[in-house]
Structures are given as structure tokens and as C-alpha cells.
Design a protein around this motif. Sequence first.
Motif, PDB file in Angstrom:
ATOM      1  N   GLN A 180      68.744  16.417 -55.408  1.00 34.48           N
ATOM      2  CA  GLN A 180      68.359  16.990 -54.115  1.00 34.48           C
ATOM      3  C   GLN A 180      69.515  17.763 -53.498  1.00 34.48           C
ATOM      4  O   GLN A 180      69.308  18.836 -52.907  1.00 34.48           O
ATOM      5  CB  GLN A 180      67.914  15.887 -53.159  1.00 34.48           C
ATOM      6  CG  GLN A 180      66.561  15.324 -53.461  1.00 34.48           C
ATOM      7  CD  GLN A 180      66.153  14.272 -52.462  1.00 34.48           C
ATOM      8  OE1 GLN A 180      66.772  14.127 -51.403  1.00 34.48           O
ATOM      9  NE2 GLN A 180      65.112  13.543 -52.779  1.00 34.48           N
ATOM     10  N   SER A 181      70.726  17.250 -53.628  1.00 30.27           N
ATOM     11  CA  SER A 181      71.897  17.946 -53.085  1.00 30.27           C
ATOM     12  C   SER A 181      72.076  19.304 -53.742  1.00 30.27           C
ATOM     13  O   SER A 181      72.325  20.307 -53.057  1.00 30.27           O
ATOM     14  CB  SER A 181      73.160  17.113 -53.298  1.00 30.27           C
ATOM     15  OG  SER A 181      73.078  15.909 -52.623  1.00 30.27           O
ATOM     16  N   LEU A 233      71.887  19.638 -45.072  1.00 36.12           N
ATOM     17  CA  LEU A 233      71.048  18.675 -45.789  1.00 36.12           C
ATOM     18  C   LEU A 233      71.658  18.339 -47.143  1.00 36.12           C
ATOM     19  O   LEU A 233      71.622  17.179 -47.579  1.00 36.12           O
ATOM     20  CB  LEU A 233      69.638  19.230 -45.966  1.00 36.12           C
ATOM     21  CG  LEU A 233      68.723  19.204 -44.749  1.00 36.12           C
ATOM     22  CD1 LEU A 233      67.452  19.989 -45.037  1.00 36.12           C
ATOM     23  CD2 LEU A 233      68.398  17.798 -44.351  1.00 36.12           C
ATOM     24  N   MET A 293      71.439  25.004 -42.352  1.00 37.15           N
ATOM     25  CA  MET A 293      70.815  23.684 -42.269  1.00 37.15           C
ATOM     26  C   MET A 293      70.564  23.113 -43.651  1.00 37.15           C
ATOM     27  O   MET A 293      70.664  21.903 -43.850  1.00 37.15           O
ATOM     28  CB  MET A 293      69.515  23.742 -41.470  1.00 37.15           C
ATOM     29  CG  MET A 293      69.700  23.692 -39.976  1.00 37.15           C
ATOM     30  SD  MET A 293      70.825  22.395 -39.400  1.00 37.15           S
ATOM     31  CE  MET A 293      70.065  20.920 -39.978  1.00 37.15           C
ATOM     32  N   PHE A 294      70.220  23.970 -44.617  1.00 37.07           N
ATOM     33  CA  PHE A 294      70.020  23.471 -45.972  1.00 37.07           C
ATOM     34  C   PHE A 294      71.349  23.027 -46.583  1.00 37.07           C
ATOM     35  O   PHE A 294      71.396  22.078 -47.356  1.00 37.07           O
ATOM     36  CB  PHE A 294      69.333  24.522 -46.845  1.00 37.07           C
ATOM     37  CG  PHE A 294      67.831  24.460 -46.739  1.00 37.07           C
ATOM     38  CD1 PHE A 294      67.104  23.686 -47.618  1.00 37.07           C
ATOM     39  CD2 PHE A 294      67.155  25.152 -45.761  1.00 37.07           C
ATOM     40  CE1 PHE A 294      65.735  23.603 -47.530  1.00 37.07           C
ATOM     41  CE2 PHE A 294      65.794  25.078 -45.661  1.00 37.07           C
ATOM     42  CZ  PHE A 294      65.072  24.303 -46.542  1.00 37.07           C
ATOM     43  N   PHE A 345      74.503  15.859 -46.508  1.00 33.55           N
ATOM     44  CA  PHE A 345      74.028  14.502 -46.222  1.00 33.55           C
ATOM     45  C   PHE A 345      73.463  13.825 -47.465  1.00 33.55           C
ATOM     46  O   PHE A 345      73.710  12.640 -47.700  1.00 33.55           O
ATOM     47  CB  PHE A 345      72.991  14.517 -45.105  1.00 33.55           C
ATOM     48  CG  PHE A 345      73.575  14.725 -43.741  1.00 33.55           C
ATOM     49  CD1 PHE A 345      74.740  14.082 -43.360  1.00 33.55           C
ATOM     50  CD2 PHE A 345      72.971  15.570 -42.839  1.00 33.55           C
ATOM     51  CE1 PHE A 345      75.281  14.276 -42.097  1.00 33.55           C
ATOM     52  CE2 PHE A 345      73.501  15.767 -41.581  1.00 33.55           C
ATOM     53  CZ  PHE A 345      74.663  15.124 -41.200  1.00 33.55           C
ATOM     54  N   THR A 346      72.699  14.562 -48.259  1.00 31.92           N
ATOM     55  CA  THR A 346      72.154  13.951 -49.470  1.00 31.92           C
ATOM     56  C   THR A 346      73.275  13.662 -50.481  1.00 31.92           C
ATOM     57  O   THR A 346      73.192  12.691 -51.220  1.00 31.92           O
ATOM     58  CB  THR A 346      71.066  14.828 -50.108  1.00 31.92           C
ATOM     59  OG1 THR A 346      71.572  16.142 -50.327  1.00 31.92           O
ATOM     60  CG2 THR A 346      69.824  14.880 -49.246  1.00 31.92           C
ATOM     61  N   PHE A 355      69.371  21.652 -52.437  1.00 27.78           N
ATOM     62  CA  PHE A 355      69.621  22.077 -51.053  1.00 27.78           C
ATOM     63  C   PHE A 355      70.779  23.065 -50.971  1.00 27.78           C
ATOM     64  O   PHE A 355      70.707  24.050 -50.232  1.00 27.78           O
ATOM     65  CB  PHE A 355      69.891  20.872 -50.157  1.00 27.78           C
ATOM     66  CG  PHE A 355      68.659  20.109 -49.768  1.00 27.78           C
ATOM     67  CD1 PHE A 355      67.465  20.754 -49.514  1.00 27.78           C
ATOM     68  CD2 PHE A 355      68.707  18.734 -49.644  1.00 27.78           C
ATOM     69  CE1 PHE A 355      66.338  20.052 -49.157  1.00 27.78           C
ATOM     70  CE2 PHE A 355      67.583  18.022 -49.276  1.00 27.78           C
ATOM     71  CZ  PHE A 355      66.396  18.680 -49.038  1.00 27.78           C
ATOM     72  N   TYR A 377      58.916  20.262 -48.796  1.00 28.43           N
ATOM     73  CA  TYR A 377      59.773  19.141 -49.169  1.00 28.43           C
ATOM     74  C   TYR A 377      59.364  17.878 -48.425  1.00 28.43           C
ATOM     75  O   TYR A 377      59.304  16.792 -49.010  1.00 28.43           O
ATOM     76  CB  TYR A 377      61.237  19.478 -48.883  1.00 28.43           C
ATOM     77  CG  TYR A 377      62.154  18.293 -48.990  1.00 28.43           C
ATOM     78  CD1 TYR A 377      62.503  17.789 -50.229  1.00 28.43           C
ATOM     79  CD2 TYR A 377      62.660  17.680 -47.851  1.00 28.43           C
ATOM     80  CE1 TYR A 377      63.340  16.682 -50.339  1.00 28.43           C
ATOM     81  CE2 TYR A 377      63.479  16.583 -47.948  1.00 28.43           C
ATOM     82  CZ  TYR A 377      63.825  16.092 -49.186  1.00 28.43           C
ATOM     83  OH  TYR A 377      64.633  15.006 -49.286  1.00 28.43           O
ATOM     84  N   PHE A 390      60.972  23.697 -46.276  1.00 27.13           N
ATOM     85  CA  PHE A 390      61.283  22.409 -45.673  1.00 27.13           C
ATOM     86  C   PHE A 390      60.022  21.579 -45.492  1.00 27.13           C
ATOM     87  O   PHE A 390      60.013  20.382 -45.794  1.00 27.13           O
ATOM     88  CB  PHE A 390      61.992  22.591 -44.332  1.00 27.13           C
ATOM     89  CG  PHE A 390      62.330  21.287 -43.665  1.00 27.13           C
ATOM     90  CD1 PHE A 390      63.340  20.505 -44.181  1.00 27.13           C
ATOM     91  CD2 PHE A 390      61.642  20.854 -42.551  1.00 27.13           C
ATOM     92  CE1 PHE A 390      63.668  19.293 -43.587  1.00 27.13           C
ATOM     93  CE2 PHE A 390      61.951  19.660 -41.954  1.00 27.13           C
ATOM     94  CZ  PHE A 390      62.962  18.871 -42.469  1.00 27.13           C
TER      95      PHE A 390
END
Length: 78
Positions: A34-35, A8, A4-5, A11-12, A38, A58, A55
Motif C-alpha cells: 500500500q505504501s 498516506l 495527501m497520497f 503513514f502506511t 500511495f 480504495y 481514494f
Amino acid sequence: MARMFRVLGLFTLLIALMSFAGDMWEMALLFFIQSAVFFLFGYLNFTEKTYIYMFWGYMVLAFLGFTYWSVFEMGLPA
């Protein structure tokens, strides 16, 4: 949970690339950082409880930062 990270991070990264293409340099830099964080967290293989705590930490920081910026930096409408 580690996947999931990585999701994330993906997406970032997409948000960072779109903001970079739109000449929003500060937003792009924020989301590139952030990418990277993550993706790093996604490969560290922590326990699931640790991932949940990270999470939520964050999320608290993100909401506090958003609230601070929208109230004190942007100002309230007149």
C-alpha cells in the motif's frame, strides 16, 4: 491532493514497519505494498477529481475486504 497520497504512503509505511517489528509478516507485506502504491500515486500528478475517485475506490475496497475478513475468515462468536 498529490501530497495527501504521499502522506498516506508515509503513514502506511510506519504501520508496515511496526508490524514488521512485531513479527506480523502478512500485515507488514500488505502495508508495504500500500505504501508503494500511495507513493506512486502521489508522484503521478493526476487531476484532483481523479485523486478523489481513486481514494473512494480504495476506501470501498478496504471496507469490503475488512468486512469479508472479519465475518468469513475470523468467524462469528458463538
